[in-house]
Design a protein around this motif. Structure first.
Motif, PDB file in Angstrom:
ATOM      1  N   UNK A  13       0.818  -1.224   0.000  1.00 46.53           N
ATOM      2  CA  UNK A  13       0.000   0.000   0.000  1.00 46.53           C
ATOM      3  C   UNK A  13       0.845   1.265   0.000  1.00 46.53           C
ATOM      4  N   UNK A  14       2.007   1.224   0.640  1.00 44.30           N
ATOM      5  CA  UNK A  14       2.949   2.346   0.623  1.00 44.30           C
ATOM      6  C   UNK A  14       4.260   1.880   1.259  1.00 44.30           C
ATOM      7  N   UNK A  15       5.175   2.809   1.411  1.00 43.94           N
ATOM      8  CA  UNK A  15       6.530   2.461   1.852  1.00 43.94           C
ATOM      9  C   UNK A  15       6.577   1.961   3.295  1.00 43.94           C
ATOM     10  N   UNK A  16       5.539   2.194   4.088  1.00 40.95           N
ATOM     11  CA  UNK A  16       5.546   1.841   5.509  1.00 40.95           C
ATOM     12  C   UNK A  16       5.227   0.365   5.775  1.00 40.95           C
ATOM     13  N   UNK A  17       4.968  -0.407   4.749  1.00 38.85           N
ATOM     14  CA  UNK A  17       4.633  -1.824   4.872  1.00 38.85           C
ATOM     15  C   UNK A  17       5.622  -2.625   4.017  1.00 38.85           C
ATOM     16  N   UNK A  18       6.045  -3.854   4.258  1.00 41.69           N
ATOM     17  CA  UNK A  18       5.501  -4.797   5.194  1.00 41.69           C
ATOM     18  C   UNK A  18       6.555  -5.162   6.249  1.00 41.69           C
ATOM     19  N   UNK A  19       6.187  -4.900   7.502  1.00 44.45           N
ATOM     20  CA  UNK A  19       7.039  -5.222   8.633  1.00 44.45           C
ATOM     21  C   UNK A  19       6.414  -6.334   9.465  1.00 44.45           C
ATOM     22  N   UNK A  20       5.760  -7.254   8.773  1.00 44.28           N
ATOM     23  CA  UNK A  20       5.245  -8.452   9.427  1.00 44.28           C
ATOM     24  C   UNK A  20       6.405  -9.150  10.143  1.00 44.28           C
ATOM     25  N   UNK A  21       6.242  -9.524  11.414  1.00 41.69           N
ATOM     26  CA  UNK A  21       7.356 -10.092  12.182  1.00 41.69           C
ATOM     27  C   UNK A  21       8.037 -11.277  11.501  1.00 41.69           C
ATOM     28  N   UNK A  22       7.266 -12.141  10.873  1.00 38.34           N
ATOM     29  CA  UNK A  22       7.869 -13.295  10.210  1.00 38.34           C
ATOM     30  C   UNK A  22       8.733 -12.861   9.033  1.00 38.34           C
ATOM     31  N   UNK A  23       8.288 -11.830   8.329  1.00 36.88           N
ATOM     32  CA  UNK A  23       9.032 -11.337   7.173  1.00 36.88           C
ATOM     33  C   UNK A  23      10.321 -10.647   7.613  1.00 36.88           C
ATOM     34  N   UNK A  24      10.226  -9.768   8.613  1.00 42.75           N
ATOM     35  CA  UNK A  24      11.423  -9.059   9.069  1.00 42.75           C
ATOM     36  C   UNK A  24      12.409 -10.012   9.740  1.00 42.75           C
TER      37      UNK A  24
ATOM     38  N   UNK B 142      20.411  -7.319  10.062  1.00 38.70           N
ATOM     39  CA  UNK B 142      19.816  -6.194  10.790  1.00 38.70           C
ATOM     40  C   UNK B 142      18.310  -6.212  10.623  1.00 38.70           C
ATOM     41  N   UNK B 143      17.629  -5.647  11.594  1.00 40.08           N
ATOM     42  CA  UNK B 143      16.174  -5.577  11.603  1.00 40.08           C
ATOM     43  C   UNK B 143      15.751  -4.284  10.907  1.00 40.08           C
ATOM     44  N   UNK B 144      15.041  -4.359   9.786  1.00 43.85           N
ATOM     45  CA  UNK B 144      14.671  -3.137   9.053  1.00 43.85           C
ATOM     46  C   UNK B 144      13.771  -2.213   9.867  1.00 43.85           C
ATOM     47  N   UNK B 145      12.912  -2.763  10.704  1.00 41.90           N
ATOM     48  CA  UNK B 145      12.034  -1.922  11.529  1.00 41.90           C
ATOM     49  C   UNK B 145      12.864  -1.142  12.549  1.00 41.90           C
ATOM     50  N   UNK B 146      13.848  -1.795  13.123  1.00 43.89           N
ATOM     51  CA  UNK B 146      14.706  -1.152  14.117  1.00 43.89           C
ATOM     52  C   UNK B 146      15.526  -0.047  13.481  1.00 43.89           C
ATOM     53  N   UNK B 147      16.081  -0.348  12.307  1.00 48.23           N
ATOM     54  CA  UNK B 147      16.868   0.661  11.579  1.00 48.23           C
ATOM     55  C   UNK B 147      16.011   1.880  11.239  1.00 48.23           C
ATOM     56  N   UNK B 148      14.802   1.645  10.785  1.00 46.96           N
ATOM     57  CA  UNK B 148      13.926   2.754  10.413  1.00 46.96           C
ATOM     58  C   UNK B 148      13.584   3.605  11.633  1.00 46.96           C
ATOM     59  N   UNK B 149      13.320   2.958  12.756  1.00 46.66           N
ATOM     60  CA  UNK B 149      12.977   3.687  13.979  1.00 46.66           C
ATOM     61  C   UNK B 149      14.167   4.517  14.464  1.00 46.66           C
ATOM     62  N   UNK B 150      15.356   3.958  14.438  1.00 44.68           N
ATOM     63  CA  UNK B 150      16.543   4.685  14.906  1.00 44.68           C
ATOM     64  C   UNK B 150      16.855   5.905  14.052  1.00 44.68           C
ATOM     65  N   UNK B 151      16.649   5.763  12.752  1.00 45.47           N
ATOM     66  CA  UNK B 151      16.933   6.886  11.855  1.00 45.47           C
ATOM     67  C   UNK B 151      15.985   8.048  12.092  1.00 45.47           C
ATOM     68  N   UNK B 152      14.767   7.736  12.533  1.00 47.90           N
ATOM     69  CA  UNK B 152      13.778   8.792  12.718  1.00 47.90           C
ATOM     70  C   UNK B 152      13.956   9.546  14.037  1.00 47.90           C
ATOM     71  N   UNK B 153      14.785   9.008  14.939  1.00 47.56           N
ATOM     72  CA  UNK B 153      14.986   9.660  16.228  1.00 47.56           C
ATOM     73  C   UNK B 153      15.939  10.843  16.109  1.00 47.56           C
ATOM     74  N   UNK B 154      15.744  11.883  16.929  1.00 51.87           N
ATOM     75  CA  UNK B 154      16.682  13.011  16.923  1.00 51.87           C
ATOM     76  C   UNK B 154      18.091  12.506  17.214  1.00 51.87           C
ATOM     77  N   UNK B 155      19.017  12.965  16.404  1.00 55.97           N
ATOM     78  CA  UNK B 155      20.400  12.560  16.609  1.00 55.97           C
ATOM     79  C   UNK B 155      20.775  11.289  15.881  1.00 55.97           C
TER      80      UNK B 155
END
Length: 441
Positions: free
Chosen positions: A228-239, A248-261
């Motif tokens: 549907x868009x770039x924010x999917x698919x982070x299904x646990x089995x897939x990641x 590396x975990x793509x969800x974790x990487x994405x979350x860390x990049x969005x944090x200040x610093x």
């Protein structure tokens, strides 16, 4: 009910092995026929003014609500004939259901009070009217974007909630309760199955197999064969599988990049790996469907409705559609040129034409969101861009715009077009000869 596919098998031609050179460039000893063929090929396009091939595909998308009754189906067929179309792309799978007789998925809820087979009737009446009938299948989009539950307990949304996509911020599309989340506002049309799940692929292949073995369709037309868009698919089995392979975990990487610093270290390599992975999951299914059709019924065409912006289609939606068509996984693609001015759409068409080297490219033109003049102009632009056909969205537009059919018959569809020929030795056609000219690359 028409005879099953096994009883009424109609071979429509096989794809021959590619030749080294198109016919116009083959050497004919002792003659100048090669040059003459090339000259005639270019001259025929020049005098036509539009470059319209003799076998122009003129498709009409028919949304599933037209399949709820016999009279509506007959009206859809008449609409196509009156508009001088030659193909119907009929939505027989809308939300994980069936507008046909199925042993695998539940009957569409809107058909609950009827006892007829919409696809069987469409194939029968479409063939009688001289139309091709392609079964339009929503691939991953499988249920509505609300908390309403399917009526059938056999629906995949209820049977296998673990098969659905997850977002990077934790939205599980397999859960009935959305806890106030508005999926539509998040640009999510509904509940999507997860492309990276092998059981999902097996299920979808079973759906396609049932259609092509029981119905005499001319093709399978894939829609929503994407994320549907770039924010999917982070299904646990897939990641988890991705993490196992890439470390590396793509969800974790994405979350860390969005944090200040967050410094986004290795962002480019990580992004490329994740984009390639997401896209690969979709392409694997497309290739499996291609193999299935080739094995069960050679000649059945496979096509896809796709996002028109090639780069965004790949990075945001996981649609490597130029790879599909150039790699021979699909027979034709229909970029949905729905937004922007006619000039903007013309630029998109020209870019798509440059990138497609094999197969056929048909222009998806929206008639619901514009006037008749724009529709007629965009058909002309598509022809001049080298498109080999058009598909109009949708039959509803013909009903609302009373003058459209007349304008098409007076203008771009003044002459009838025969059904497109099977893709046999396409490398030898005039269209392919021109596509290989340096100024078209």
């Amino acid at each position: 009910m028409i005879p099953s596919r096994r009883d009424n098998f109609r071979m429509r031609g096989q794809i021959d092995k590619p030749v080294d050179l198109p016919f116009a460039f083959r050497r004919v000893p002792g003659s100048g026929l090669a040059c003459l063929c090339l000259v005639l090929c270019l001259w025929s396009t020049a005098v036509s003014g539009t470059g319209r091939p003799n076998d122009e595909f003129r498709g009409l998308w028919v949304v599933r609500h037209w399949l709820n009754g016999r009279e509506q189906i007959m009206r859809a067929v008449r609409t196509a004939v009156d508009g001088r179309m030659n193909a119907l792309l009929v939505q027989v799978r809308g939300r994980g259901d069936a507008f046909y007789a199925s042993r695998l998925v539940p009957r569409a809820e809107s058909l609950s009070e009827t006892d007829f087979d919409p696809l069987a009737l469409l194939v029968e009446e479409g063939r009688r009217a001289g139309l091709e009938v392609h079964a339009w299948v929503n691939v991953y989009l499988t249920w509505h974007p609300t908390e309403r539950r399917p009526e059938s307990a056999q629906h995949v949304f209820l049977r296998h909630p673990e098969w659905f996509m997850h977002s990077a911020d934790g939205i599980d599309l397999g859960r009935v309760a959305l806890n106030g989340v508005d999926l539509v506002k998040r640009s999510v049309e509904g509940r999507y199955l997860s492309p990276g799940n092998t059981e999902v692929r097996t299920h979808l292949l079973g759906v396609i197999e049932e259609i092509v073995t029981e119905y005499d369709v001319d093709g399978i037309h894939m829609d929503y064969v994407r994320y549907p868009n770039v924010h999917y698919d982070y299904n646990p089995a897939v990641t988890a599988e991705f993490t196992r392979r890439f470390g590396f975990d793509p969800a974790e990487w994405r979350e860390n990049r969005s944090k200040p610093g967050g410094d986004g270290s290795g962002a480019s390599e990580t992004r490329v790996a994740w984009e390639k992975w997401r896209s690969r999951q979709v392409s694997v299914l497309v290739g499996q469907i291609r193999e299935l059709l080739s094995r069960l019924r050679p000649g059945t065409r496979l096509s896809a409705a796709v996002k028109p912006d090639i780069e965004l289609a790949y990075t945001q939606y996981g649609q490597d559609w130029t790879g599909w068509i150039n790699g021979g996984l699909v027979d034709f693609v229909v970029p949905m040129f729905y937004e922007g001015s006619t000039a903007d759409i013309g630029h998109q068409m020209a870019e798509a034409r440059k990138r497609v080297k094999r197969g056929r490219l048909y222009a998806g033109i929206g008639i619901w969101n514009q006037g008749v003049d724009d529709t007629v102009a965009q058909i002309d632009v598509a022809r001049r861009a080298g498109m080999q056909g058009v598909v109009l969205f949708s039959a509803d537009g013909f009903v609302r715009q009373k003058s459209l059919a007349g304008r098409l018959l007076e203008g771009p569809f003044r002459e009838p077009s025969p059904l497109p020929a099977p893709k046999v030795k396409e490398e030898g056609t005039c269209a392919e000869t021109q596509a290989r000219r340096p100024d078209r690359d």
